[in-house]
Design a protein around this motif. Sequence first.
Motif, PDB file in Angstrom:
ATOM      1  N   HIS A 134      25.231  14.507  63.824  1.00 40.79           N
ATOM      2  CA  HIS A 134      25.916  15.669  63.762  1.00 40.79           C
ATOM      3  C   HIS A 134      26.160  16.514  65.086  1.00 40.79           C
ATOM      4  CE1 HIS A 134      25.513  15.494  59.256  1.00 40.79           C
ATOM      5  NE2 HIS A 134      24.276  15.591  59.373  1.00 40.79           N
ATOM      6  N   GLN A 135      25.783  15.801  66.179  1.00 44.13           N
ATOM      7  CA  GLN A 135      25.656  16.363  67.614  1.00 44.13           C
ATOM      8  C   GLN A 135      27.489  16.614  67.823  1.00 44.13           C
ATOM      9  OE1 GLN A 135      23.961  17.590  70.114  1.00 44.13           O
ATOM     10  NE2 GLN A 135      22.021  17.236  68.843  1.00 44.13           N
ATOM     11  N   LYS A 136      28.031  15.938  67.350  1.00 41.58           N
ATOM     12  CA  LYS A 136      29.567  16.121  67.892  1.00 41.58           C
ATOM     13  C   LYS A 136      30.368  16.857  66.781  1.00 41.58           C
ATOM     14  CE  LYS A 136      30.029  12.066  70.685  1.00 41.58           C
ATOM     15  NZ  LYS A 136      30.581  10.638  71.126  1.00 41.58           N
ATOM     16  N   SER A 137      29.740  17.319  65.731  1.00 41.18           N
ATOM     17  CA  SER A 137      30.496  18.278  64.792  1.00 41.18           C
ATOM     18  C   SER A 137      31.013  19.764  65.173  1.00 41.18           C
ATOM     19  CB  SER A 137      29.499  18.362  63.501  1.00 41.18           C
ATOM     20  OG  SER A 137      30.144  19.399  62.709  1.00 41.18           O
ATOM     21  N   ILE A 138      32.266  19.788  64.938  1.00 43.52           N
ATOM     22  CA  ILE A 138      32.744  21.027  65.354  1.00 43.52           C
ATOM     23  C   ILE A 138      32.103  22.265  65.017  1.00 43.52           C
ATOM     24  CG2 ILE A 138      34.872  22.241  65.510  1.00 43.52           C
ATOM     25  CD1 ILE A 138      36.435  19.873  65.930  1.00 43.52           C
ATOM     26  N   LEU A 139      31.598  22.165  63.498  1.00 46.06           N
ATOM     27  CA  LEU A 139      31.343  23.126  62.717  1.00 46.06           C
ATOM     28  C   LEU A 139      29.900  23.536  63.243  1.00 46.06           C
ATOM     29  CD1 LEU A 139      31.480  25.190  60.555  1.00 46.06           C
ATOM     30  CD2 LEU A 139      30.352  23.321  59.010  1.00 46.06           C
ATOM     31  N   MET A 140      29.087  22.297  63.818  1.00 50.38           N
ATOM     32  CA  MET A 140      27.667  22.605  64.379  1.00 50.38           C
ATOM     33  C   MET A 140      27.921  23.513  65.689  1.00 50.38           C
ATOM     34  SD  MET A 140      25.880  21.544  66.984  1.00 50.38           S
ATOM     35  CE  MET A 140      26.469  19.987  67.626  1.00 50.38           C
ATOM     36  N   ARG A 141      28.776  22.984  66.550  1.00 42.63           N
ATOM     37  CA  ARG A 141      28.936  23.578  67.749  1.00 42.63           C
ATOM     38  C   ARG A 141      29.662  25.091  67.604  1.00 42.63           C
ATOM     39  NH1 ARG A 141      32.437  18.613  70.610  1.00 42.63           N
ATOM     40  NH2 ARG A 141      30.639  17.435  71.007  1.00 42.63           N
ATOM     41  N   LEU A 142      30.360  25.270  66.640  1.00 42.85           N
ATOM     42  CA  LEU A 142      30.726  26.730  66.509  1.00 42.85           C
ATOM     43  C   LEU A 142      29.648  27.476  65.935  1.00 42.85           C
ATOM     44  CD1 LEU A 142      34.147  26.241  64.434  1.00 42.85           C
ATOM     45  CD2 LEU A 142      33.895  27.100  66.822  1.00 42.85           C
ATOM     46  N   SER A 143      28.986  27.092  65.264  1.00 40.54           N
ATOM     47  CA  SER A 143      27.641  27.695  64.464  1.00 40.54           C
ATOM     48  C   SER A 143      26.603  27.966  65.864  1.00 40.54           C
ATOM     49  CB  SER A 143      27.084  27.061  63.302  1.00 40.54           C
ATOM     50  OG  SER A 143      27.996  26.855  62.316  1.00 40.54           O
ATOM     51  N   CYS A 144      26.307  27.211  66.588  1.00 37.07           N
ATOM     52  CA  CYS A 144      25.266  27.260  67.599  1.00 37.07           C
ATOM     53  C   CYS A 144      25.984  28.390  68.527  1.00 37.07           C
ATOM     54  CB  CYS A 144      24.931  26.049  68.232  1.00 37.07           C
ATOM     55  SG  CYS A 144      24.098  25.014  67.075  1.00 37.07           S
ATOM     56  N   GLY A 145      27.181  28.069  68.876  1.00 36.71           N
ATOM     57  CA  GLY A 145      27.764  29.207  69.672  1.00 36.71           C
ATOM     58  C   GLY A 145      27.900  30.482  69.294  1.00 36.71           C
ATOM     59  N   ALA A 146      28.162  30.733  68.057  1.00 31.93           N
ATOM     60  CA  ALA A 146      28.200  32.135  67.442  1.00 31.93           C
ATOM     61  C   ALA A 146      26.847  32.889  67.394  1.00 31.93           C
ATOM     62  CB  ALA A 146      28.655  32.309  65.765  1.00 31.93           C
ATOM     63  N   LEU A 147      25.951  31.971  67.063  1.00 30.58           N
ATOM     64  CA  LEU A 147      24.487  32.395  67.061  1.00 30.58           C
ATOM     65  C   LEU A 147      23.946  32.716  68.517  1.00 30.58           C
ATOM     66  CD1 LEU A 147      22.662  29.966  64.496  1.00 30.58           C
ATOM     67  CD2 LEU A 147      23.106  32.805  64.282  1.00 30.58           C
ATOM     68  N   ALA A 148      24.483  32.035  69.617  1.00 27.77           N
ATOM     69  CA  ALA A 148      24.046  32.452  70.774  1.00 27.77           C
ATOM     70  C   ALA A 148      24.622  33.598  71.549  1.00 27.77           C
ATOM     71  CB  ALA A 148      24.458  31.238  71.654  1.00 27.77           C
ATOM     72  N   GLY A 149      26.018  33.742  70.904  1.00 27.74           N
ATOM     73  CA  GLY A 149      26.723  34.954  71.438  1.00 27.74           C
ATOM     74  C   GLY A 149      26.003  36.301  70.828  1.00 27.74           C
ATOM     75  N   LEU A 150      25.685  36.230  69.504  1.00 28.26           N
ATOM     76  CA  LEU A 150      25.078  37.299  68.870  1.00 28.26           C
ATOM     77  C   LEU A 150      23.926  37.864  69.401  1.00 28.26           C
ATOM     78  CD1 LEU A 150      26.113  36.504  65.131  1.00 28.26           C
ATOM     79  CD2 LEU A 150      26.987  38.358  66.470  1.00 28.26           C
ATOM     80  N   PHE A 151      23.145  36.560  69.608  1.00 22.71           N
ATOM     81  CA  PHE A 151      21.607  37.130  70.130  1.00 22.71           C
ATOM     82  C   PHE A 151      21.824  37.360  71.523  1.00 22.71           C
ATOM     83  CE2 PHE A 151      17.587  35.869  72.117  1.00 22.71           C
ATOM     84  CZ  PHE A 151      16.578  36.356  70.947  1.00 22.71           C
ATOM     85  N   GLY A 152      22.386  37.098  72.327  1.00 20.45           N
ATOM     86  CA  GLY A 152      22.498  37.617  73.685  1.00 20.45           C
ATOM     87  C   GLY A 152      23.157  38.858  73.804  1.00 20.45           C
ATOM     88  N   GLN A 153      24.069  39.161  72.986  1.00 20.64           N
ATOM     89  CA  GLN A 153      24.936  40.504  73.122  1.00 20.64           C
ATOM     90  C   GLN A 153      24.106  41.617  72.499  1.00 20.64           C
ATOM     91  OE1 GLN A 153      28.401  42.478  74.320  1.00 20.64           O
ATOM     92  NE2 GLN A 153      27.543  40.624  74.720  1.00 20.64           N
ATOM     93  N   THR A 154      23.177  41.349  71.613  1.00 18.74           N
ATOM     94  CA  THR A 154      22.421  42.396  71.198  1.00 18.74           C
ATOM     95  C   THR A 154      21.506  43.084  72.033  1.00 18.74           C
ATOM     96  OG1 THR A 154      22.536  41.400  68.679  1.00 18.74           O
ATOM     97  CG2 THR A 154      20.656  43.179  69.339  1.00 18.74           C
TER      98      THR A 154
END
Length: 343
Positions: free
Chosen positions: A234-254
């Motif tokens: 699943h490493q190349k899944s676009i949905l996986m990348r979008l999900s990981c990126g969203a969580l990374a942004g939310l965590f850092g921004q908070t």
Amino acid sequence: MGSSQGSTLSSNATGFADGSSAHTDVKYIDTVPVYVKELIAGGAAGAFAKTAVAPLERIKILLQTRTDFHSVGIYHSLKKILKHEGAAGFYKGNGASVIRIVPYAALHFMTYERYRLWILDNYSALGTGPVVDLLAGSAAGGTAVLCTYPLDLARTKLAYQIVEARGPVLHGTTQFNASPAYSGIRNVMESVYREGGVRALYRGIGPTLIGILPYAGLKFYVYEELKSHVPEEHQKSILMRLSCGALAGLFGQTFTYPLDVVRRQMQVEHLQPSSQGGVRYRSTLDGLGSIVRNQGWRQLFAGLSINYIKIVPSVAIGFTAYDMMKSWLHIPPRQKSKATSAA
């Protein structure tokens, strides 16, 4: 001679048929230095992500800096902009934003890769885990900010402006009285430089650096750490990348959002009335304390809800687009070290 030309034409036709012309393109791409490819991939990813969330970015800045906006909320703020500036109002300042984000994102991603490799080669005791991504991401964020901050200042000043309105804006209680002070990016840069020189172009850089160092580091740390727990298939899944990126942004921004509020207010403070008639915030800590005393602690998180809405697609699209651009440009997978890469 004719036979030779005929065989050449025949071989060329065969080449087009079997896709060897594409192979020539691949060879050309492969001659481009890796760091140049990383610059291209990062810049393209940044521009695409920033444009996708430009309307939310405009509203966020207004919520952070104008009391007449954060008092009415997101929905009515959107209605204000649409009514008095039209759909184009949602993209005011986006030109400066994109011009800034292309070199910023290009430098951010490229220097992250370079810093990461440098840390692996010189500080092997740190291992190869996400701690390296944290350090490399922080250093890359600081480098990119220092190089592009004046453009961010121009973007904020342009987005802060509200066109003059002739009638009541909301329920007959609020009016716009200020006309735009700046006509474009160049005008902002020239005006700010005339007022205070180079130092004025970096007004608010303190809280920006204090905020970007942990934010950029956490963003890369969380993204790479989450990806490392995803099964290989699943490493190349676009949905996986979008999900990981969203969580990374939310965590850092908070954790860094209050610093972003101080930065925005420092950038536009000369456009706001000041009871003291001078610089309101002497430093980042002074700005945090002053906002809490005079505007309430909630102002430190003004626009955070819309920032969450913005960060989810922005960081997610940015990371995903970068990874896809790396694949398209044939950038090799990350190596453990330069020695491994050379081998």
